[in-house]
Design a protein around this motif. Sequence first.
Motif, PDB file in Angstrom:
ATOM      1  N   TYR A  73      -1.091  -2.513   1.096  1.00  7.57           N
ATOM      2  CA  TYR A  73      -0.498  -3.835   0.947  1.00  7.57           C
ATOM      3  C   TYR A  73      -1.171  -4.712  -0.108  1.00  7.57           C
ATOM      4  O   TYR A  73      -0.522  -5.569  -0.692  1.00  7.57           O
ATOM      5  CB  TYR A  73      -0.568  -4.581   2.283  1.00  7.57           C
ATOM      6  CG  TYR A  73       0.302  -3.990   3.357  1.00  7.57           C
ATOM      7  CD1 TYR A  73       1.617  -4.417   3.532  1.00  7.57           C
ATOM      8  CD2 TYR A  73      -0.170  -2.996   4.206  1.00  7.57           C
ATOM      9  CE1 TYR A  73       2.418  -3.878   4.521  1.00  7.57           C
ATOM     10  CE2 TYR A  73       0.614  -2.449   5.203  1.00  7.57           C
ATOM     11  CZ  TYR A  73       1.912  -2.889   5.351  1.00  7.57           C
ATOM     12  OH  TYR A  73       2.713  -2.356   6.334  1.00  7.57           O
ATOM     13  N   LEU A  74      -2.479  -4.530  -0.312  1.00  7.29           N
ATOM     14  CA  LEU A  74      -3.252  -5.441  -1.154  1.00  7.29           C
ATOM     15  C   LEU A  74      -4.177  -4.669  -2.093  1.00  7.29           C
ATOM     16  O   LEU A  74      -4.317  -3.459  -1.981  1.00  7.29           O
ATOM     17  CB  LEU A  74      -4.085  -6.387  -0.276  1.00  7.29           C
ATOM     18  CG  LEU A  74      -3.292  -7.297   0.660  1.00  7.29           C
ATOM     19  CD1 LEU A  74      -4.200  -7.928   1.698  1.00  7.29           C
ATOM     20  CD2 LEU A  74      -2.564  -8.365  -0.138  1.00  7.29           C
ATOM     21  N   ASN A  75      -4.825  -5.389  -2.993  1.00 13.12           N
ATOM     22  CA  ASN A  75      -5.756  -4.801  -3.944  1.00 13.12           C
ATOM     23  C   ASN A  75      -7.176  -4.880  -3.399  1.00 13.12           C
ATOM     24  O   ASN A  75      -7.643  -5.954  -3.029  1.00 13.12           O
ATOM     25  CB  ASN A  75      -5.706  -5.552  -5.280  1.00 13.12           C
ATOM     26  CG  ASN A  75      -4.338  -5.531  -5.889  1.00 13.12           C
ATOM     27  OD1 ASN A  75      -3.758  -4.478  -6.098  1.00 13.12           O
ATOM     28  ND2 ASN A  75      -3.790  -6.701  -6.156  1.00 13.12           N
ATOM     29  N   TRP A  76      -7.861  -3.741  -3.390  1.00  7.46           N
ATOM     30  CA  TRP A  76      -9.245  -3.691  -2.932  1.00  7.46           C
ATOM     31  C   TRP A  76     -10.115  -4.316  -4.013  1.00  7.46           C
ATOM     32  O   TRP A  76      -9.987  -3.975  -5.189  1.00  7.46           O
ATOM     33  CB  TRP A  76      -9.642  -2.246  -2.695  1.00  7.46           C
ATOM     34  CG  TRP A  76     -11.091  -2.060  -2.369  1.00  7.46           C
ATOM     35  CD1 TRP A  76     -11.685  -2.254  -1.161  1.00  7.46           C
ATOM     36  CD2 TRP A  76     -12.127  -1.631  -3.246  1.00  7.46           C
ATOM     37  NE1 TRP A  76     -13.030  -1.974  -1.228  1.00  7.46           N
ATOM     38  CE2 TRP A  76     -13.331  -1.593  -2.508  1.00  7.46           C
ATOM     39  CE3 TRP A  76     -12.180  -1.287  -4.589  1.00  7.46           C
ATOM     40  CZ2 TRP A  76     -14.549  -1.215  -3.063  1.00  7.46           C
ATOM     41  CZ3 TRP A  76     -13.383  -0.915  -5.136  1.00  7.46           C
ATOM     42  CH2 TRP A  76     -14.551  -0.880  -4.373  1.00  7.46           C
ATOM     43  N   ILE A  77     -10.986  -5.261  -3.630  1.00  5.23           N
ATOM     44  CA  ILE A  77     -11.869  -5.870  -4.622  1.00  5.23           C
ATOM     45  C   ILE A  77     -13.339  -5.678  -4.309  1.00  5.23           C
ATOM     46  O   ILE A  77     -14.181  -5.779  -5.198  1.00  5.23           O
ATOM     47  CB  ILE A  77     -11.563  -7.372  -4.844  1.00  5.23           C
ATOM     48  CG1 ILE A  77     -11.713  -8.176  -3.563  1.00  5.23           C
ATOM     49  CG2 ILE A  77     -10.191  -7.553  -5.456  1.00  5.23           C
ATOM     50  CD1 ILE A  77     -11.669  -9.662  -3.770  1.00  5.23           C
ATOM     51  N   GLN A  78     -13.684  -5.433  -3.073  1.00  2.56           N
ATOM     52  CA  GLN A  78     -15.065  -5.214  -2.690  1.00  2.56           C
ATOM     53  C   GLN A  78     -15.074  -4.639  -1.277  1.00  2.56           C
ATOM     54  O   GLN A  78     -14.070  -4.689  -0.582  1.00  2.56           O
ATOM     55  CB  GLN A  78     -15.842  -6.525  -2.741  1.00  2.56           C
ATOM     56  CG  GLN A  78     -17.334  -6.348  -2.776  1.00  2.56           C
ATOM     57  CD  GLN A  78     -18.056  -7.630  -3.143  1.00  2.56           C
ATOM     58  OE1 GLN A  78     -17.551  -8.712  -2.872  1.00  2.56           O
ATOM     59  NE2 GLN A  78     -19.216  -7.507  -3.743  1.00  2.56           N
ATOM     60  N   ASN A  79     -16.213  -4.129  -0.830  1.00  2.00           N
ATOM     61  CA  ASN A  79     -16.276  -3.553   0.519  1.00  2.00           C
ATOM     62  C   ASN A  79     -15.641  -4.489   1.545  1.00  2.00           C
ATOM     63  O   ASN A  79     -16.058  -5.635   1.672  1.00  2.00           O
ATOM     64  CB  ASN A  79     -17.721  -3.270   0.919  1.00  2.00           C
ATOM     65  CG  ASN A  79     -18.369  -2.230   0.046  1.00  2.00           C
ATOM     66  OD1 ASN A  79     -17.701  -1.532  -0.709  1.00  2.00           O
ATOM     67  ND2 ASN A  79     -19.673  -2.121   0.123  1.00  2.00           N
ATOM     68  N   SER A  80     -14.627  -4.018   2.216  1.00  2.00           N
ATOM     69  CA  SER A  80     -13.931  -4.752   3.287  1.00  2.00           C
ATOM     70  C   SER A  80     -13.254  -6.035   2.831  1.00  2.00           C
ATOM     71  O   SER A  80     -12.978  -6.910   3.634  1.00  2.00           O
ATOM     72  CB  SER A  80     -14.899  -5.062   4.441  1.00  2.00           C
ATOM     73  OG  SER A  80     -15.469  -3.879   4.937  1.00  2.00           O
ATOM     74  N   VAL A  81     -12.992  -6.169   1.524  1.00  2.00           N
ATOM     75  CA  VAL A  81     -12.349  -7.375   0.992  1.00  2.00           C
ATOM     76  C   VAL A  81     -11.173  -6.960   0.107  1.00  2.00           C
ATOM     77  O   VAL A  81     -11.305  -6.112  -0.762  1.00  2.00           O
ATOM     78  CB  VAL A  81     -13.339  -8.230   0.161  1.00  2.00           C
ATOM     79  CG1 VAL A  81     -12.658  -9.492  -0.350  1.00  2.00           C
ATOM     80  CG2 VAL A  81     -14.578  -8.575   0.969  1.00  2.00           C
ATOM     81  N   PHE A  82     -10.037  -7.610   0.352  1.00  2.00           N
ATOM     82  CA  PHE A  82      -8.810  -7.337  -0.397  1.00  2.00           C
ATOM     83  C   PHE A  82      -8.181  -8.652  -0.832  1.00  2.00           C
ATOM     84  O   PHE A  82      -8.398  -9.684  -0.203  1.00  2.00           O
ATOM     85  CB  PHE A  82      -7.806  -6.577   0.488  1.00  2.00           C
ATOM     86  CG  PHE A  82      -8.249  -5.195   0.822  1.00  2.00           C
ATOM     87  CD1 PHE A  82      -7.759  -4.119   0.120  1.00  2.00           C
ATOM     88  CD2 PHE A  82      -9.174  -4.969   1.830  1.00  2.00           C
ATOM     89  CE1 PHE A  82      -8.179  -2.826   0.422  1.00  2.00           C
ATOM     90  CE2 PHE A  82      -9.598  -3.696   2.138  1.00  2.00           C
ATOM     91  CZ  PHE A  82      -9.101  -2.617   1.431  1.00  2.00           C
TER      92      PHE A  82
END
Length: 87
Positions: free
Chosen positions: A24-33
């Motif tokens: 659904y979303l873009n991964w940007i960092q560990n456990s963060v989208f």
Amino acid sequence: MYVILVYDMDKRRVGKMLKLCRQYLNWIQNSVFEGAITEVKLKELIAEAKLMMDEETDSLIIFKSREEHWLEKEVVGREKNELDNLL
């Protein structure tokens, strides 16, 4: 709408949540989208997440904004997953 989603899951469920959120979303960092998502798709994501969560120990936090340009983002250090808007 534009959202930032953060989760904290038991290590046994982290992989499943990562896979779900990447749909659904873009991964940007560990456990963060982050990313643009419709209200319907966000509700779908939350419903699927709840099925795998233990609500006593796991958490899912969602910050919502009408549009991305309403947020100011500053990255200090290396950005793990730069988002390209170029096609």
